[in-house]
Design a protein around this motif. Sequence first.
Motif, PDB file in Angstrom:
ATOM      1  N   GLY A 113       0.686  -1.224   0.085  1.00 49.89           N
ATOM      2  CA  GLY A 113      -0.004   0.068  -0.175  1.00 49.89           C
ATOM      3  C   GLY A 113       0.839   1.276   0.125  1.00 49.89           C
ATOM      4  N   HIS A 114       2.118   1.463  -0.118  1.00 48.69           N
ATOM      5  CA  HIS A 114       2.856   2.521  -0.176  1.00 48.69           C
ATOM      6  C   HIS A 114       2.609   3.232  -1.657  1.00 48.69           C
ATOM      7  CE1 HIS A 114       5.684   5.480   0.176  1.00 48.69           C
ATOM      8  NE2 HIS A 114       6.084   5.216   1.474  1.00 48.69           N
ATOM      9  N   PRO A 115       1.964   4.702  -1.497  1.00 52.88           N
ATOM     10  CA  PRO A 115       1.631   5.144  -2.694  1.00 52.88           C
ATOM     11  C   PRO A 115       2.919   5.714  -3.575  1.00 52.88           C
ATOM     12  CG  PRO A 115       1.491   6.681  -0.953  1.00 52.88           C
ATOM     13  CD  PRO A 115       1.981   5.587  -0.405  1.00 52.88           C
ATOM     14  N   ASN A 116       3.963   5.826  -3.004  1.00 52.60           N
ATOM     15  CA  ASN A 116       4.952   6.479  -3.963  1.00 52.60           C
ATOM     16  C   ASN A 116       6.351   5.976  -3.585  1.00 52.60           C
ATOM     17  OD1 ASN A 116       6.616   8.346  -5.039  1.00 52.60           O
ATOM     18  ND2 ASN A 116       5.644  10.003  -4.208  1.00 52.60           N
ATOM     19  N   VAL A 117       6.551   4.875  -4.245  1.00 46.71           N
ATOM     20  CA  VAL A 117       8.063   4.159  -4.254  1.00 46.71           C
ATOM     21  C   VAL A 117       8.457   3.951  -5.707  1.00 46.71           C
ATOM     22  CG1 VAL A 117       6.913   1.937  -3.887  1.00 46.71           C
ATOM     23  CG2 VAL A 117       9.219   2.065  -3.463  1.00 46.71           C
ATOM     24  N   ARG A 118       9.677   4.010  -6.017  1.00 43.64           N
ATOM     25  CA  ARG A 118      10.365   4.016  -7.548  1.00 43.64           C
ATOM     26  C   ARG A 118      11.655   3.192  -7.225  1.00 43.64           C
ATOM     27  NH1 ARG A 118      10.524   9.934  -8.150  1.00 43.64           N
ATOM     28  NH2 ARG A 118      10.589   9.720  -5.798  1.00 43.64           N
ATOM     29  N   VAL A 119      12.224   2.655  -8.365  1.00 40.63           N
ATOM     30  CA  VAL A 119      13.710   1.940  -8.510  1.00 40.63           C
ATOM     31  C   VAL A 119      14.649   2.989  -9.180  1.00 40.63           C
ATOM     32  CG1 VAL A 119      14.782   0.103  -9.397  1.00 40.63           C
ATOM     33  CG2 VAL A 119      12.628  -0.223  -8.187  1.00 40.63           C
ATOM     34  N   LEU A 120      15.776   2.948  -8.589  1.00 42.43           N
ATOM     35  CA  LEU A 120      16.977   3.824  -9.436  1.00 42.43           C
ATOM     36  C   LEU A 120      17.175   3.005 -10.313  1.00 42.43           C
ATOM     37  CD1 LEU A 120      18.738   6.022  -9.624  1.00 42.43           C
ATOM     38  CD2 LEU A 120      20.354   4.919  -8.280  1.00 42.43           C
ATOM     39  N   ASP A 121      16.712   3.659 -11.697  1.00 41.73           N
ATOM     40  CA  ASP A 121      17.272   2.855 -13.058  1.00 41.73           C
ATOM     41  C   ASP A 121      18.715   2.745 -13.242  1.00 41.73           C
ATOM     42  OD1 ASP A 121      16.656   1.549 -15.398  1.00 41.73           O
ATOM     43  OD2 ASP A 121      16.341   3.439 -16.651  1.00 41.73           O
ATOM     44  N   GLY A 122      19.062   1.612 -13.043  1.00 38.55           N
ATOM     45  CA  GLY A 122      20.500   1.240 -13.275  1.00 38.55           C
ATOM     46  C   GLY A 122      21.447   0.692 -11.991  1.00 38.55           C
ATOM     47  N   GLY A 123      20.604   1.266 -11.057  1.00 34.60           N
ATOM     48  CA  GLY A 123      20.968   1.002  -9.772  1.00 34.60           C
ATOM     49  C   GLY A 123      22.314   1.688  -9.422  1.00 34.60           C
ATOM     50  N   LEU A 124      23.213   1.319  -8.392  1.00 32.08           N
ATOM     51  CA  LEU A 124      24.580   1.945  -7.898  1.00 32.08           C
ATOM     52  C   LEU A 124      25.406   2.248  -9.236  1.00 32.08           C
ATOM     53  CD1 LEU A 124      25.980   2.500  -5.277  1.00 32.08           C
ATOM     54  CD2 LEU A 124      26.977   0.165  -5.526  1.00 32.08           C
ATOM     55  N   ALA A 125      25.498   1.252  -9.963  1.00 30.96           N
ATOM     56  CA  ALA A 125      26.314   1.420 -11.138  1.00 30.96           C
ATOM     57  C   ALA A 125      25.911   2.863 -11.929  1.00 30.96           C
ATOM     58  CB  ALA A 125      26.361   0.464 -12.172  1.00 30.96           C
ATOM     59  N   ALA A 126      24.629   3.124 -11.844  1.00 32.79           N
ATOM     60  CA  ALA A 126      24.158   4.337 -12.735  1.00 32.79           C
ATOM     61  C   ALA A 126      24.448   5.617 -12.018  1.00 32.79           C
ATOM     62  CB  ALA A 126      22.587   4.059 -12.964  1.00 32.79           C
ATOM     63  N   TRP A 127      24.308   5.408 -10.596  1.00 30.45           N
ATOM     64  CA  TRP A 127      24.688   6.473  -9.797  1.00 30.45           C
ATOM     65  C   TRP A 127      26.235   6.882  -9.808  1.00 30.45           C
ATOM     66  CZ3 TRP A 127      22.147  10.161  -7.163  1.00 30.45           C
ATOM     67  CH2 TRP A 127      22.919  10.812  -5.981  1.00 30.45           C
ATOM     68  N   THR A 128      27.052   5.864  -9.916  1.00 31.35           N
ATOM     69  CA  THR A 128      28.429   6.211 -10.021  1.00 31.35           C
ATOM     70  C   THR A 128      28.991   6.584 -11.186  1.00 31.35           C
ATOM     71  OG1 THR A 128      28.871   4.116 -10.273  1.00 31.35           O
ATOM     72  CG2 THR A 128      28.940   4.679  -7.906  1.00 31.35           C
TER      73      THR A 128
END
Length: 281
Positions: A113-128
């Motif tokens: 039921g959480h209304p606002n949750v997303r996934v970082l596309d590409g994860g840790l590798a995309a961030w770095t």
Amino acid sequence: MTAKTAILSAAELRDELAGARPPVLLDVRWQLGGPDQRPAYEAGHLPGAVYVDLDRELAGPAGSGGRHPLPDPEAFGAAMRRAGVAADTPVVVYDGGQGWAAARAWWLLRWTGHPNVRVLDGGLAAWTASDGALTAERVIPLEGDFKPNPGGLGLLDADAAALRAREGVLLDARAGERYRGEVEPIDPVGGHIPGALSAPTTENVGPDGRFLPADALRERFGALGASKGAPVGVYCGSGVSGAHEVLALEVAGIESDLYAGSWSHWCTDPSRPVATGPDPE
């Protein structure tokens, strides 16, 4: 929740973290059959991110329900509150691989039921890769107030999954050789649910681990009969990579239901039929 809010890029996350209402960050690094990833988290994580253990907090004890059965909702809610998750605060989840573990957390939060949750596309590798900073600082989150209310996403049991394969579309998110029963490195029986179609979740992303464009995903799933408005179900080995396929379908604008117990649950009952080879039947 629309396809636009199922995932976000590293640049979008950086902007939100600097904004007036930054999201709660969950680090769900996980390796199937591998070592605990907490040491990797402690060595370097996104600023403010809280580590969540998939095997202990995003799954119940392995057994007759499969290798990663759904956790008790109240236990899951307590784990999320410890991680700082609140009902009215956005949540962003990432992992260190292709997003399977992050998608499991995304699915559970959406299902409860959480209304606002997303996934970082590409994860840790995309961030770095986008020059995002990592830190080894200890994170002590404020206690959240999230209370689970299961039913926010579709959930299939074994009987419903078998029926979905007959009266709709049931996608098998495992590697093709496991679907065909040529190899089975984890579960005691190889093969697939009769009528299910092979749709390896690894084909939902590019070489960089980021999701294919929505149009490409719609074309891929459409070729399998999975389109907007069709009754679509997904399963995998134990309900982890299958959550990633549900997320990919969401990005494509297609609703789907997850058979959370997946193959590791299906094959615990010898009376359930098993198909092998490339054909669904």
